[in-house]
Design a protein around this motif. Sequence first.
Motif, PDB file in Angstrom:
ATOM      1  N   GLU A   1       0.834  -1.204   0.000  1.00  0.00           N
ATOM      2  CA  GLU A   1       0.000   0.000   0.000  1.00  0.00           C
ATOM      3  C   GLU A   1       0.871   1.257   0.000  1.00  0.00           C
ATOM      4  O   GLU A   1       0.502   2.277  -0.574  1.00  0.00           O
ATOM      5  N   THR A   2       2.040   1.169   0.644  1.00  0.00           N
ATOM      6  CA  THR A   2       2.950   2.316   0.679  1.00  0.00           C
ATOM      7  C   THR A   2       3.453   2.653  -0.722  1.00  0.00           C
ATOM      8  O   THR A   2       3.496   3.829  -1.113  1.00  0.00           O
ATOM      9  N   ALA A   3       3.826   1.636  -1.488  1.00  0.00           N
ATOM     10  CA  ALA A   3       4.291   1.863  -2.854  1.00  0.00           C
ATOM     11  C   ALA A   3       3.163   2.414  -3.724  1.00  0.00           C
ATOM     12  O   ALA A   3       3.372   3.322  -4.529  1.00  0.00           O
ATOM     13  N   ASN A   4       1.962   1.880  -3.542  1.00  0.00           N
ATOM     14  CA  ASN A   4       0.816   2.359  -4.318  1.00  0.00           C
ATOM     15  C   ASN A   4       0.526   3.822  -3.990  1.00  0.00           C
ATOM     16  O   ASN A   4       0.270   4.640  -4.885  1.00  0.00           O
ATOM     17  N   GLU A   5       0.593   4.167  -2.724  1.00  0.00           N
ATOM     18  CA  GLU A   5       0.362   5.564  -2.313  1.00  0.00           C
ATOM     19  C   GLU A   5       1.438   6.483  -2.883  1.00  0.00           C
ATOM     20  O   GLU A   5       1.141   7.614  -3.305  1.00  0.00           O
ATOM     21  N   ASP A   6       2.667   6.006  -2.908  1.00  0.00           N
ATOM     22  CA  ASP A   6       3.766   6.796  -3.462  1.00  0.00           C
ATOM     23  C   ASP A   6       3.505   7.130  -4.929  1.00  0.00           C
ATOM     24  O   ASP A   6       3.754   8.247  -5.385  1.00  0.00           O
ATOM     25  N   ILE A   7       2.987   6.157  -5.681  1.00  0.00           N
ATOM     26  CA  ILE A   7       2.676   6.378  -7.089  1.00  0.00           C
ATOM     27  C   ILE A   7       1.529   7.371  -7.235  1.00  0.00           C
ATOM     28  O   ILE A   7       1.563   8.268  -8.085  1.00  0.00           O
ATOM     29  N   LEU A   8       0.507   7.248  -6.400  1.00  0.00           N
ATOM     30  CA  LEU A   8      -0.636   8.156  -6.475  1.00  0.00           C
ATOM     31  C   LEU A   8      -0.227   9.600  -6.186  1.00  0.00           C
ATOM     32  O   LEU A   8      -0.689  10.537  -6.845  1.00  0.00           O
ATOM     33  N   ILE A   9       0.654   9.777  -5.218  1.00  0.00           N
ATOM     34  CA  ILE A   9       1.134  11.128  -4.904  1.00  0.00           C
ATOM     35  C   ILE A   9       1.959  11.676  -6.065  1.00  0.00           C
ATOM     36  O   ILE A   9       1.892  12.870  -6.384  1.00  0.00           O
ATOM     37  N   PHE A  10       2.716  10.815  -6.718  1.00  0.00           N
ATOM     38  CA  PHE A  10       3.475  11.230  -7.903  1.00  0.00           C
ATOM     39  C   PHE A  10       2.525  11.695  -9.007  1.00  0.00           C
ATOM     40  O   PHE A  10       2.758  12.716  -9.658  1.00  0.00           O
ATOM     41  N   PHE A  11       1.429  10.960  -9.214  1.00  0.00           N
ATOM     42  CA  PHE A  11       0.410  11.388 -10.172  1.00  0.00           C
ATOM     43  C   PHE A  11      -0.110  12.767  -9.817  1.00  0.00           C
ATOM     44  O   PHE A  11      -0.307  13.629 -10.670  1.00  0.00           O
ATOM     45  N   PHE A  12      -0.359  12.980  -8.545  1.00  0.00           N
ATOM     46  CA  PHE A  12      -0.886  14.253  -8.071  1.00  0.00           C
ATOM     47  C   PHE A  12       0.072  15.398  -8.368  1.00  0.00           C
ATOM     48  O   PHE A  12      -0.327  16.487  -8.796  1.00  0.00           O
ATOM     49  N   GLN A  13       1.364  15.168  -8.167  1.00  0.00           N
ATOM     50  CA  GLN A  13       2.367  16.186  -8.475  1.00  0.00           C
ATOM     51  C   GLN A  13       2.364  16.524  -9.965  1.00  0.00           C
ATOM     52  O   GLN A  13       2.440  17.698 -10.340  1.00  0.00           O
ATOM     53  N   LEU A  14       2.289  15.494 -10.799  1.00  0.00           N
ATOM     54  CA  LEU A  14       2.237  15.725 -12.243  1.00  0.00           C
ATOM     55  C   LEU A  14       1.018  16.557 -12.616  1.00  0.00           C
ATOM     56  O   LEU A  14       1.098  17.470 -13.445  1.00  0.00           O
ATOM     57  N   ASP A  15      -0.112  16.248 -11.991  1.00  0.00           N
ATOM     58  CA  ASP A  15      -1.354  16.954 -12.315  1.00  0.00           C
ATOM     59  C   ASP A  15      -1.279  18.419 -11.885  1.00  0.00           C
ATOM     60  O   ASP A  15      -1.710  19.311 -12.617  1.00  0.00           O
ATOM     61  N   LEU A  16      -0.719  18.673 -10.703  1.00  0.00           N
ATOM     62  CA  LEU A  16      -0.582  20.059 -10.240  1.00  0.00           C
ATOM     63  C   LEU A  16       0.318  20.862 -11.186  1.00  0.00           C
ATOM     64  O   LEU A  16       0.011  22.016 -11.519  1.00  0.00           O
ATOM     65  N   ALA A  17       1.433  20.256 -11.600  1.00  0.00           N
ATOM     66  CA  ALA A  17       2.348  20.951 -12.512  1.00  0.00           C
ATOM     67  C   ALA A  17       1.668  21.250 -13.846  1.00  0.00           C
ATOM     68  O   ALA A  17       1.830  22.342 -14.413  1.00  0.00           O
ATOM     69  N   THR A  18       0.875  20.301 -14.335  1.00  0.00           N
ATOM     70  CA  THR A  18       0.158  20.507 -15.598  1.00  0.00           C
ATOM     71  C   THR A  18      -0.870  21.619 -15.471  1.00  0.00           C
ATOM     72  O   THR A  18      -1.008  22.470 -16.358  1.00  0.00           O
ATOM     73  N   ARG A  19      -1.596  21.642 -14.371  1.00  0.00           N
ATOM     74  CA  ARG A  19      -2.623  22.665 -14.160  1.00  0.00           C
ATOM     75  C   ARG A  19      -2.000  24.062 -14.005  1.00  0.00           C
ATOM     76  O   ARG A  19      -2.566  25.053 -14.449  1.00  0.00           O
ATOM     77  N   ALA A  20      -0.831  24.112 -13.359  1.00  0.00           N
ATOM     78  CA  ALA A  20      -0.148  25.398 -13.233  1.00  0.00           C
ATOM     79  C   ALA A  20       0.257  25.927 -14.605  1.00  0.00           C
ATOM     80  O   ALA A  20       0.091  27.122 -14.903  1.00  0.00           O
ATOM     81  N   GLN A  21       0.764  25.030 -15.465  1.00  0.00           N
ATOM     82  CA  GLN A  21       1.170  25.451 -16.805  1.00  0.00           C
ATOM     83  C   GLN A  21      -0.035  25.863 -17.635  1.00  0.00           C
ATOM     84  O   GLN A  21       0.025  26.849 -18.392  1.00  0.00           O
TER      85      GLN A  21
END
Length: 345
Positions: free
Chosen positions: A97-117
């Motif tokens: 679950e820790t690895a899965n959560e790590d991936i989900l947070i990475f997705f979230f970072q990508l999405d925030l960066a895309t929305r900022a751009q």
Amino acid sequence: MTVKMVNGMSGGILMVSRNSGIYVSNSLSRSRSDPRLMNDTQLYAGLGRRCIIWPRNISRLFLTSRPKRPRQRSLKAEAGWFNRDEQKVGARSEKSETANEDILIFFFQLDLATRAQCALNMEQYEVAQQFRNKLAEVESEVIKKREAKRGSTSKGEAQDKAISILRLRSNQQKAIENENYALAAEIRDQISKLEMESLAASAKALALENVQYAFRLGQKVRHKLFGYRAIICGMDPVCCESSSWMETANVDKLVQGSNQPFYQVLVDVHADPNLLVAYVPEENLLAPDKPDMGRFDHPYISFLFFGVDTAGDFIPIKQLREKYNRPRHEVPIDSDDEEDSEDST
């Protein structure tokens, strides 16, 4: 884990279940057209509280709690010896679950960066800055968590001890000048102890920084014991899971124990739709003898990889390579193919 999505646009609740599935609740409803609603946003960066903000439209790219099972014919072709329930249970001991959560947070970072751009492109500078601020908060927490998890704090520990040694040497000199030799001897012993601890911390940090990985991001592998196919999507120099997880996964019975690289792997849903993300020691993974050009399905692939190279492995996106400080892998050109190409011209 609850993933709360409130970003001034469309909202919802992502419920991340214990079997790595994701449920979507539409209890929140915001107007997509009004960026001023960003002012009402609250950021749940959530590494400790286990929740993050996420736009609702990202949820459609994830599977629900039970992804569609492929046809039975495909299961027989791909799952190998996963057809028996006891071996599925064994494979799920490495589910993380820790690895899965790590991936989900990475997705979230990508999405925030895309929305900022996107906000910058639309000249919505205030909104873009708010997205950037949120991204900075999340990245700061992620870095802290990553450094603690991988032992990077050993370098900081060594530096702190070096500063303490300098301070003690100054105090020792003052004690000698005041002819307080008993205190000077006591400080000398403290310095000797700190020097040994500092040396050990420095050696540990250096070893973790220079670890050699047998596998690379995007590489297709097969589990040595359970037989399933998987893709490398993350790596740690040593096992960074909890003691309870290590007990369940029988890490103490491994030849190299926990002091070997561990990999986050995406498991082919044709092998086990409920496993999704596993955390596997290096000694339990095998690289294929020849290029694996077979079909591989997983809901996270489109976020983490561009596509497949000529050797059948997946090509990681730049952000994923930067996360793990991995170089770009270039597939070597086969000499026979090169000659054929020259002949055809």
